[in-house]
Scaffold this active site. Structure first.
Site, PDB file in Angstrom:
ATOM      1  N   CYS A   1       0.816  -1.217   0.000  1.00  0.00           N
ATOM      2  CA  CYS A   1       0.000   0.000   0.000  1.00  0.00           C
ATOM      3  C   CYS A   1       0.848   1.264   0.000  1.00  0.00           C
ATOM      4  O   CYS A   1       0.527   2.228  -0.707  1.00  0.00           O
ATOM      5  CB  CYS A   1      -0.954  -0.005   1.195  1.00  0.00           C
ATOM      6  SG  CYS A   1      -0.166  -0.343   2.771  1.00  0.00           S
TER       7      CYS A   1
ATOM      8  N   HIS B   1      -2.851   6.627   4.443  1.00  0.00           N
ATOM      9  CA  HIS B   1      -1.397   6.692   4.601  1.00  0.00           C
ATOM     10  C   HIS B   1      -0.891   8.029   4.057  1.00  0.00           C
ATOM     11  O   HIS B   1      -1.338   8.495   3.004  1.00  0.00           O
ATOM     12  CB  HIS B   1      -0.708   5.568   3.818  1.00  0.00           C
ATOM     13  CG  HIS B   1      -0.858   4.209   4.429  1.00  0.00           C
ATOM     14  ND1 HIS B   1      -1.512   3.967   5.618  1.00  0.00           N
ATOM     15  CD2 HIS B   1      -0.411   2.992   3.993  1.00  0.00           C
ATOM     16  CE1 HIS B   1      -1.462   2.664   5.889  1.00  0.00           C
ATOM     17  NE2 HIS B   1      -0.800   2.062   4.912  1.00  0.00           N
TER      18      HIS B   1
END
Length: 340
Positions: A130, A243
């Protein structure tokens, strides 16, 4: 005519998100099967306005199915992905198991779509980590214009990257800070995550890097260019979803910050929000549920000859996992299978 699609690990965070995105993007599905382990057998999940019941992964026959999106751990993937691929069903795998196999393409569709032709080597396509996925979306247009020599990245990664138990741990520890008798000791993480940051994601390697940092280095080289030098520090922060990354780029040719901003603004998958004023940037809270990778704080790094700094934010359950897998499925359909 559409596709026969299987979602493996449909009861987990990423599996459910895959189903949401398949429906949202109106992926041409003729038939869909949702699979889970025996302990989750019979669990109901949503797909658009439909409710689907999970079937047993261990006994499922993949024969005749076009593609399978795997959102399970490496152990289950190791057992069942080759079985699915052997029937002719193309596996799009979200685990780390196949990312570093030179015969298996590691794909971010905005960055290296031509690698899709390698799928036929083993009938398996790998989805990147990710934190890598959002970074390479930001790096590729800059690399195409000015050739990147070196990347220094520090990540601020949300707890959802560790799964549901980690989300619960942050929630419970946060409550426990204010409610006497409800204090929660760390279980998922080695230290308290509430009101704290932990510079440790995955296991430590002999080099002193963590496995997460190693993944970002190796995957960036495989996806963009093996000559790029990458160093990373990966940090877990008390954020539920989304994130963030502080990225420092050194290029071979000079790239002015204004041109960099224009290039990124025109690049697929990117939204530039970069006003030099209070709130003129994107934070993780604002990116949740969005498909885009957001870029802010683009500015010259005057400490090196050809340097740029930027801030990169994305919903890790979407672009970092489920969305990228669905985009790979779309690319596979468009370039190879050509049914939908």
């Amino acid at each position: 005519m559409g596709y026969k699609v299987v979602v493996v690990g449909a009861t987990g965070n990423v599996g459910r998100e895959m189903l949401n995105i398949l429906a949202e993007r109106q992926f041409p599905v003729d038939e869909i099967a949702v699979l889970a382990s025996r302990k989750s057998l019979g669990t109901e999940v949503s797909f658009g306005d439909k409710t689907l019941t999970t079937k047993d992964l261990a006994t499922f026959d993949f024969t005749g199915w076009d593609m399978a999106l795997f959102a399970v751990g490496s152990e289950a993937t190791k057992e069942y992905a080759p079985k699915a691929a052997a029937t002719g069903c193309v596996v799009i795998d979200n685990s780390s198991l196949y990312r570093y196999d030179p015969e298996i393409p590691l794909i971010v569709p905005e960055v290296n779509p031509d690698a899709i032709t390698m799928y036929s080597n083993k009938n398996i396509i790998a989805n990147p980590n990710c934190s890598t996925a959002q970074m390479v979306v930001a790096l590729k247009p800059i690399h195409d214009r000015a050739k990147i020599k070196r990347v220094v990245v520090s990540t601020y990664q949300s707890v959802s990257g560790s799964g549901k138990d980690a989300i619960d741990e942050l929630w419970d520890q946060t409550k426990g800070m204010y409610v006497p008798g409800q204090e929660k000791a760390p279980k998922v993480y080695p230290k308290q995550i509430a009101f704290n940051v932990i510079p440790h994601i995955d296991v430590f390697l002999d080099s002193g890097d963590t496995k997460e940092e190693w993944k970002m280095i190796v995957e960036t080289k495989k996806i963009i260019d093996p000559s790029i030098k990458v160093t990373a520090t990966c940090v877990r922060v008390p954020v539920f979803v989304g994130h963030s990354e502080s990225i420092n780029v050194e290029t071979e040719e000079f790239l002015d910050e204004e041109e960099a901003r224009d290039i990124l603004r025109e690049s697929p998958g990117i939204l530039v929000v970069d006003k030099r004023e209070d709130g003129g940037y994107v934070t993780p809270v604002e990116c949740v549920g969005d498909f885009a990778t957001f870029i802010s704080r683009i500015r010259q790094d005057v400490t090196v000859e050809n340097g740029l700094n930027m801030w990169c934010v994305s919903d890790n359950l979407r672009k970092g996992a489920a969305l990228n897998a669905v985009q790979i499925a779309e690319l596979l359909g468009r370039r190879v299978l050509k049914k939908g």
